[in-house]
Design an enzyme around this catalytic site. Sequence first.
Site, PDB file in Angstrom:
ATOM      1  N   PHE A 128       1.077  -1.352  -0.008  1.00 49.67           N
ATOM      2  CA  PHE A 128       0.015  -0.021   0.192  1.00 49.67           C
ATOM      3  C   PHE A 128       0.932   1.443  -0.004  1.00 49.67           C
ATOM      4  O   PHE A 128       1.969   1.251   0.791  1.00 49.67           O
ATOM      5  CB  PHE A 128      -0.972  -0.136   1.228  1.00 49.67           C
ATOM      6  CG  PHE A 128      -2.004   1.025   1.142  1.00 49.67           C
ATOM      7  CD1 PHE A 128      -3.065   0.646   0.513  1.00 49.67           C
ATOM      8  CD2 PHE A 128      -1.658   2.184   1.832  1.00 49.67           C
ATOM      9  CE1 PHE A 128      -4.352   1.801   0.649  1.00 49.67           C
ATOM     10  CE2 PHE A 128      -2.855   3.084   1.932  1.00 49.67           C
ATOM     11  CZ  PHE A 128      -4.133   2.937   1.240  1.00 49.67           C
ATOM     12  N   ASP A 148       2.441  -5.791   7.501  1.00 52.85           N
ATOM     13  CA  ASP A 148       1.061  -5.014   7.632  1.00 52.85           C
ATOM     14  C   ASP A 148       0.114  -5.868   7.362  1.00 52.85           C
ATOM     15  O   ASP A 148       0.063  -6.534   6.455  1.00 52.85           O
ATOM     16  CB  ASP A 148       1.277  -4.158   6.343  1.00 52.85           C
ATOM     17  CG  ASP A 148      -0.112  -3.031   6.323  1.00 52.85           C
ATOM     18  OD1 ASP A 148      -1.001  -3.635   6.780  1.00 52.85           O
ATOM     19  OD2 ASP A 148       0.124  -2.052   5.811  1.00 52.85           O
ATOM     20  N   TYR A 155     -10.402  -0.765  10.932  1.00 52.60           N
ATOM     21  CA  TYR A 155     -11.612   0.029  10.114  1.00 52.60           C
ATOM     22  C   TYR A 155     -12.136  -0.984   9.050  1.00 52.60           C
ATOM     23  O   TYR A 155     -13.194  -1.000   8.521  1.00 52.60           O
ATOM     24  CB  TYR A 155     -11.610   1.391   9.701  1.00 52.60           C
ATOM     25  CG  TYR A 155     -10.380   1.654   8.994  1.00 52.60           C
ATOM     26  CD1 TYR A 155     -10.092   1.164   7.868  1.00 52.60           C
ATOM     27  CD2 TYR A 155      -9.420   2.528   9.658  1.00 52.60           C
ATOM     28  CE1 TYR A 155      -8.841   1.593   7.098  1.00 52.60           C
ATOM     29  CE2 TYR A 155      -7.921   2.704   8.906  1.00 52.60           C
ATOM     30  CZ  TYR A 155      -8.093   2.161   7.482  1.00 52.60           C
ATOM     31  OH  TYR A 155      -6.937   2.747   7.070  1.00 52.60           O
ATOM     32  N   LYS A 156     -11.365  -2.051   8.716  1.00 54.51           N
ATOM     33  CA  LYS A 156     -11.933  -2.872   7.679  1.00 54.51           C
ATOM     34  C   LYS A 156     -12.537  -4.270   8.335  1.00 54.51           C
ATOM     35  O   LYS A 156     -13.622  -3.964   9.021  1.00 54.51           O
ATOM     36  CB  LYS A 156     -10.659  -3.503   6.894  1.00 54.51           C
ATOM     37  CG  LYS A 156      -9.934  -2.443   6.236  1.00 54.51           C
ATOM     38  CD  LYS A 156      -8.662  -2.765   5.467  1.00 54.51           C
ATOM     39  CE  LYS A 156      -7.717  -1.933   4.921  1.00 54.51           C
ATOM     40  NZ  LYS A 156      -8.047  -0.781   3.949  1.00 54.51           N
ATOM     41  N   ARG A 179     -12.685  -4.280  -6.733  1.00 58.56           N
ATOM     42  CA  ARG A 179     -12.560  -5.361  -5.510  1.00 58.56           C
ATOM     43  C   ARG A 179     -14.202  -5.635  -4.849  1.00 58.56           C
ATOM     44  O   ARG A 179     -14.746  -4.655  -4.698  1.00 58.56           O
ATOM     45  CB  ARG A 179     -11.598  -4.524  -4.468  1.00 58.56           C
ATOM     46  CG  ARG A 179     -10.506  -4.010  -5.130  1.00 58.56           C
ATOM     47  CD  ARG A 179      -9.564  -3.682  -3.912  1.00 58.56           C
ATOM     48  NE  ARG A 179      -9.903  -2.682  -3.186  1.00 58.56           N
ATOM     49  CZ  ARG A 179      -9.270  -2.150  -2.047  1.00 58.56           C
ATOM     50  NH1 ARG A 179      -8.103  -2.504  -1.574  1.00 58.56           N
ATOM     51  NH2 ARG A 179      -9.992  -1.099  -1.357  1.00 58.56           N
TER      52      ARG A 179
END
Length: 413
Positions: free
Chosen positions: A126, A198, A223-224, A372
């Site tokens: 990312f 990560d 938050y995912k 996605r």
Amino acid sequence: MRPNRATAEELDAADPLAPFREEFALPDGVIYLNANSLGPLPAAVPATLDDIARRQWGERLTRAWNEDDWWHAGLRVGDRLGALIGAAPGQTVAGESTSVQIFNALTGAARLRPGRRVVLADAGHFPTDLYQAESVARLLGLTVHAVPMAELPASIDRHRRDLAVVFASAVDYRTGELWDVPGLTAAAHEAGALALWDLCHAAGVVPVRADAHGIDLAVGCTYKYLGGGPGAPAYLYAAARHHAALDLPLTGWHGHARPFAMEPAYDPAPGIGRARIGTPPLISLLALEAALAPLDRAGIDAVHAKSSRLGTFFLTCAAALLDGLGFSPVTPEDPSHRGGQITLRHAEAYPVMAALKERGVIGDMRPPELLRFGLGALHLSYADVFDAVEALREVASGGTYREPRFQPSGVVT
Ligand SMILES: Cc1ncc(COP(=O)(O)O)c(C=O)c1O
């Protein structure tokens, strides 16, 4: 698995996690396939937020630091997160953003390997990870080599004498591919280096075994798949064997051994307490604590099993329904090589996703061509997956996505 709605309904009828759907507050008419970006709202969280605001903050005021134990929230929630990534208590702290935790963890990891000058980073990382790696390297006089994950074992071997840290994502945020975390961690160790992972796209969907796999440090957002809500605090895991020598660069007063002695010189707390920085975003942190309840009860292994099956069903439906419409699967077919998302390639990914969202099916896209679909196992049914792929077929075959209103607009894709 036959790719039709009757099969989906049979799978739903036999799904032990189906009752968890009611623990999430989702709008009617929406199929939410974006937990890989922002998890849906757990139904218990609004009441928790109300309690935090009115009773804890509104009535108890500063007394809440002790009476509601705000002071230990970062460590307490850290242990809950730790359990989800295979970490024994006392090794994980919640707080700050992922970007901040990456800076802290990578600098700390590099300082544990003084004299070694190379950081190997995932070239498909990312962006924030690569930006932070470059910045840390400039500060410490290191060199970052960004290499494709497939080449990482050879690169580890090539740099073995000077390698300080291997820094990669367990699951690729674009393709959903799950990498060999234990194997690459072991390879880093064999070269005398540390492994920093990560876990943003792995935690809450893949059973990471931080302790068992010898991971040195890890960071991740909440938050995912962890459902903490927009801007929820991130976390840092550091294996207990490193604590005594762990010299983190962000030396805030919460990480001091005696914070309320208000001493002028920094003396790090023993253990993971030194990874605390300053006052955490408490409202978010306490909301996250409440948000973790459904996942804790379901158990990460059951969540992973369903997410894998949802992914296989998605790919099966996509192969049957989207044939000849310009889609190709990007995510590996083998569930043991995937995280919680399925990615499809399409030359007109942006307008296709925009048209799909208009029909209430929410995924996202990453440029230039990737669609996605995050498969949150606690709120999705197999029927949702079938209906979503069917909607995708209708959008792509009807050609409505070519209408001007589906052209790029807004900042967030
Ligand atoms: C792999 C990965 N790392 C880091 C981040 C973001 O970091 P932050 O929480 O600081 O925005 C994301 C965001 O989606 C991500 O997918």
